[in-house]
Design an enzyme around this catalytic site. Structure first.
Site, PDB file in Angstrom:
ATOM      1  N   SER A  66       0.828  -1.214   0.000  1.00  0.00           N
ATOM      2  CA  SER A  66       0.000   0.000   0.000  1.00  0.00           C
ATOM      3  C   SER A  66       0.860   1.260   0.000  1.00  0.00           C
ATOM      4  CB  SER A  66      -0.913   0.026   1.231  1.00  0.00           C
ATOM      5  OG  SER A  66      -1.739  -1.111   1.253  1.00  0.00           O
TER       6      SER A  66
HETATM    7  N1  SAM Z   1      -0.589  -4.841   4.376  1.00  0.00           N
HETATM    8  C1  SAM Z   1       0.057  -5.082   3.114  1.00  0.00           C
HETATM    9  C2  SAM Z   1       1.420  -4.484   3.039  1.00  0.00           C
HETATM   10  O1  SAM Z   1       1.830  -3.770   3.952  1.00  0.00           O
HETATM   11  O2  SAM Z   1       2.119  -4.770   2.045  1.00  0.00           O
HETATM   12  C3  SAM Z   1      -0.850  -4.619   1.967  1.00  0.00           C
HETATM   13  C4  SAM Z   1      -1.159  -5.751   1.100  1.00  0.00           C
HETATM   14  S1  SAM Z   1      -2.340  -5.647  -0.163  1.00  0.00           S
HETATM   15  C5  SAM Z   1      -2.930  -4.018  -0.274  1.00  0.00           C
HETATM   16  C6  SAM Z   1      -3.696  -6.587   0.536  1.00  0.00           C
HETATM   17  C7  SAM Z   1      -3.367  -8.017   0.864  1.00  0.00           C
HETATM   18  O3  SAM Z   1      -4.554  -8.628   1.381  1.00  0.00           O
HETATM   19  C8  SAM Z   1      -2.938  -8.878  -0.335  1.00  0.00           C
HETATM   20  O4  SAM Z   1      -1.695  -9.447  -0.081  1.00  0.00           O
HETATM   21  C9  SAM Z   1      -4.043  -9.931  -0.424  1.00  0.00           C
HETATM   22  O5  SAM Z   1      -3.594 -11.200  -0.879  1.00  0.00           O
HETATM   23  C10 SAM Z   1      -4.531  -9.983   1.012  1.00  0.00           C
HETATM   24  N2  SAM Z   1      -5.876 -10.529   1.197  1.00  0.00           N
HETATM   25  C11 SAM Z   1      -7.008 -10.332   0.465  1.00  0.00           C
HETATM   26  N3  SAM Z   1      -8.033 -11.023   1.008  1.00  0.00           N
HETATM   27  C12 SAM Z   1      -7.545 -11.660   2.111  1.00  0.00           C
HETATM   28  C13 SAM Z   1      -8.116 -12.525   3.097  1.00  0.00           C
HETATM   29  N4  SAM Z   1      -9.405 -12.904   3.077  1.00  0.00           N
HETATM   30  N5  SAM Z   1      -7.323 -12.995   4.079  1.00  0.00           N
HETATM   31  C14 SAM Z   1      -6.007 -12.665   4.136  1.00  0.00           C
HETATM   32  N6  SAM Z   1      -5.410 -11.851   3.229  1.00  0.00           N
HETATM   33  C15 SAM Z   1      -6.172 -11.358   2.238  1.00  0.00           C
END
Ligand code: SAM
Length: 221
Positions: A66
Site C-alpha cells: 500500500s
Molecule cells: N498490508 C500489506 C502491506 O503492507 O504490504 C498490503 C497488502 S495488499 C494491499 C492486501 C493483501 O490482502 C494482499 O496481499 C491480499 O492477498 C490480502 N488478502 C485479500 N483477502 C484476504 C483474506 N481474506 N485474508 C487474508 N489476506 C487477504
C-alpha cells in the site's frame, strides 16, 4: 538495476516522512515508526529504488504494497483509539504494515491468504528479527484461537465489515477497514462498546479486494 546505497535510502525515508507530514499526518508515534521501518526492505529488487515514493507498487500475485500515506492514515486511526495491545492485521502482503505496527510496540498477528506472500513475509520477519505471528488463511474469519484483539487492521477492500472480525474485538477495541465497492472504499472504524458497535467513516481509498468467506467472492475478479 540501479543500486541505491543505505545512506541514500535513509535520506529518502526522511523525505517520505516529510511528505506524510505535508499530507496531514501529525501523530508523532506514527511518524517515528515510519522513520524506523525501512520500506525498501519490503520491496523486491526490481522496484527497490521506488521504495520511498508515496505510491502503491506490485508485490506479485496481483497484489500491492500500500501507499505510505494510506498505511499512515490507517495506523493513525488505530493509534489514536487503541494506543497499545494485541493487533490483528488482515492482508500481510509485503509485511510493511505489520512491521510498522510492530515498531509501535503492538503485539502483532497477521494473516495472508496467498501462500507465497505469507511464506515470503514470514521469512523476512524472521531475518529482520521481528516478533510477528504470521498465518496463512482466510482473514475474513479472523483468528478465533488468538481473539480478542485490541485492534484489527484490514488492508484490503471489503464489501462490508466481516461479522467474525467484529466479534473478535475486545471491549473498546477498534477495527480499521476500507468498505465499499470494487473500485472505491470508505475508510471505516468500528469500535466495540460491549455488545454494540460504533461506526465512523473517513476519506475514500482504492484497495485490492478482500477475498474470502465474509469478503468478496474469488471468482468475480
Ligand atoms: N498490508 C500489506 C502491506 O503492507 O504490504 C498490503 C497488502 S495488499 C494491499 C492486501 C493483501 O490482502 C494482499 O496481499 C491480499 O492477498 C490480502 N488478502 C485479500 N483477502 C484476504 C483474506 N481474506 N485474508 C487474508 N489476506 C487477504
Amino acid at each position: 538495476m540501479k543500486k541505491v546505497s543505505q545512506k541514500v535510502q535513509a535520506l529518502r525515508c526522511l523525505e517520505m516522512v516529510e511528505t506524510l507530514k505535508q499530507y496531514g499526518i501529525v501523530n508523532q508515534r506514527v511518524l517515528d515508526a515510519f522513520r524506523e521501518v525501512q520500506r525498501h526492505l519490503f520491496f523486491d529488487v526490481d522496484s527497490i529504488d521506488l521504495a520511498y515514493n508515496d505510491g502503491a507498487y506490485p508485490i506479485g500475485f496481483g497484489q500491492t504494497i500500500s501507499q505510505p500515506y494510506t498505511v499512515a492514515v490507517m495506523t493513525a486511526l488505530l493509534v489514536e483509539r487503541t494506543p497499545s495491545g494485541k493487533v490483528l492485521e488482515i492482508g500481510t502482503g509485503s509485511g510493511y504494515q505489520a512491521a510498522i505496527l510492530d515498531a509501535l510496540g503492538y503485539s502483532v498477528y497477521t494473516i495472508e491468504r496467498i501462500f507465497e506472500l505469507y511464506e515470503r513475509a514470514e521469512k523476512l520477519f524472521s531475518r529482520l528479527g521481528l516478533n510477528i505471528t504470521c498465518r496463512c488463511g482466510d482473514g475474513t474469519l479472523g483468528l478465533a484461537d488468538e481473539a480478542p484483539f485490541d485492534g484489527i487492521v484490514v488492508t484490503a477492500g471489503a464489501p462490508e465489515e466481516p461479522e467474525s472480525l467484529k466479534h473478535q474485538l475486545a471491549d473498546n477495541g477498534c477495527m480499521v477497514i476500507p468498505v465499499g465497492n470494487a473500485d472505491l472504499q470508505q475508510m471505516t472504524v468500528i469500535t466495540r462498546c460491549g455488545d454494540r458497535f460504533r461506526k465512523e467513516v473517513f476519506q475514500q481509498f482504492t484497495f485490492v479486494p478482500l477475498v474470502g468467506r465474509e469478503g468478496w467472492n474469488d471468482n468475480i475478479f
